[in-house]
Design a protein around this motif. Structure first.
Motif, PDB file in Angstrom:
ATOM      1  N   UNK A  63     -18.278 -18.640 -17.446  1.00 53.27           N
ATOM      2  CA  UNK A  63     -17.725 -18.344 -18.761  1.00 53.27           C
ATOM      3  C   UNK A  63     -18.870 -18.358 -19.766  1.00 53.27           C
ATOM      4  N   UNK A  64     -19.166 -17.195 -20.324  1.00 53.43           N
ATOM      5  CA  UNK A  64     -20.209 -17.073 -21.344  1.00 53.43           C
ATOM      6  C   UNK A  64     -19.533 -16.874 -22.695  1.00 53.43           C
ATOM      7  N   UNK A  70     -25.190 -11.707 -33.201  1.00 55.34           N
ATOM      8  CA  UNK A  70     -25.564 -10.401 -32.651  1.00 55.34           C
ATOM      9  C   UNK A  70     -24.974 -10.285 -31.244  1.00 55.34           C
ATOM     10  N   UNK A  71     -24.716  -9.045 -30.790  1.00 55.84           N
ATOM     11  CA  UNK A  71     -24.207  -8.863 -29.424  1.00 55.84           C
ATOM     12  C   UNK A  71     -25.238  -9.316 -28.386  1.00 55.84           C
ATOM     13  N   UNK A  77     -22.201  -5.872 -19.160  1.00 56.32           N
ATOM     14  CA  UNK A  77     -21.210  -6.208 -20.174  1.00 56.32           C
ATOM     15  C   UNK A  77     -21.884  -6.535 -21.506  1.00 56.32           C
ATOM     16  N   UNK A  78     -21.348  -5.980 -22.571  1.00 56.29           N
ATOM     17  CA  UNK A  78     -21.781  -6.288 -23.930  1.00 56.29           C
ATOM     18  C   UNK A  78     -20.818  -7.329 -24.488  1.00 56.29           C
ATOM     19  N   UNK A  79     -21.343  -8.507 -24.829  1.00 52.82           N
ATOM     20  CA  UNK A  79     -20.518  -9.584 -25.364  1.00 52.82           C
ATOM     21  C   UNK A  79     -20.767  -9.640 -26.868  1.00 52.82           C
ATOM     22  N   UNK A  80     -19.771  -9.257 -27.633  1.00 57.55           N
ATOM     23  CA  UNK A  80     -19.884  -9.205 -29.085  1.00 57.55           C
ATOM     24  C   UNK A  80     -19.864 -10.622 -29.676  1.00 57.55           C
ATOM     25  N   UNK A  81     -20.367 -10.783 -30.918  1.00 56.68           N
ATOM     26  CA  UNK A  81     -20.321 -12.100 -31.562  1.00 56.68           C
ATOM     27  C   UNK A  81     -18.891 -12.643 -31.587  1.00 56.68           C
ATOM     28  N   UNK A  82     -18.745 -13.894 -31.207  1.00 55.83           N
ATOM     29  CA  UNK A  82     -17.444 -14.547 -31.190  1.00 55.83           C
ATOM     30  C   UNK A  82     -16.633 -14.287 -29.930  1.00 55.83           C
TER      31      UNK A  82
END
Length: 139
Positions: A63-64, A70-71, A77-82
């Protein structure tokens, strides 16, 4: 003194033989706010280990959580802020991923087999305790 030794022996026997039951199969790693800014300022911040060990059937979901502004990229996979990203692993394996949150740009996820009862399980529990709270075991 004999009572303490008996207590330690009983605890060791439990740790070696008791089934592994964790509250969650998730192994959480967070990318703190300000990580990107610190890197751009020249800080060689290491927020994630270069190698993460998971255990099949116990803690086999990575779990990241991106708390930065910033992304971040993890594999494809691109993990956006939040946002958070959960990646379950079903087999014993070694996996290499591109990871912008890591200073080297790469991270390895190793999924180990569930330790057998006895010394393997005792060692597994001891290593997890050490990794979670090394300050409790130092002198």
């Amino acid at each position: 003194m004999a009572a303490v030794a008996a207590g330690v022996a009983a605890l060791s026997a439990w740790a070696a033989l008791a089934p592994i039951a964790l509250p969650s199969r998730d192994e959480l790693f967070e990318i703190p706010n300000g990580t990107w800014a610190r890197r751009m300022a020249g800080d060689k911040v290491e927020i994630l280990p270069s190698e993460i060990h998971l255990t099949q059937g116990a803690n086999d979901v990575l779990l990241l959580r991106n708390k930065d502004n910033v992304p971040q990229i993890f594999g494809p996979v691109l993990i956006m802020p939040g946002q958070s990203f959960r990646l379950p692993f079903e087999t014993v394996s070694v996996n290499d991923f591109a990871c912008t949150a890591h200073a080297s740009g790469q991270m390895r996820v190793v999924v180990d087999a569930m330790p057998a009862a006895g010394w393997q399980r005792l060692k597994w529990r001891a290593l997890r305790a050490w990794a979670r709270a090394p300050h409790l075991f130092s002198t």
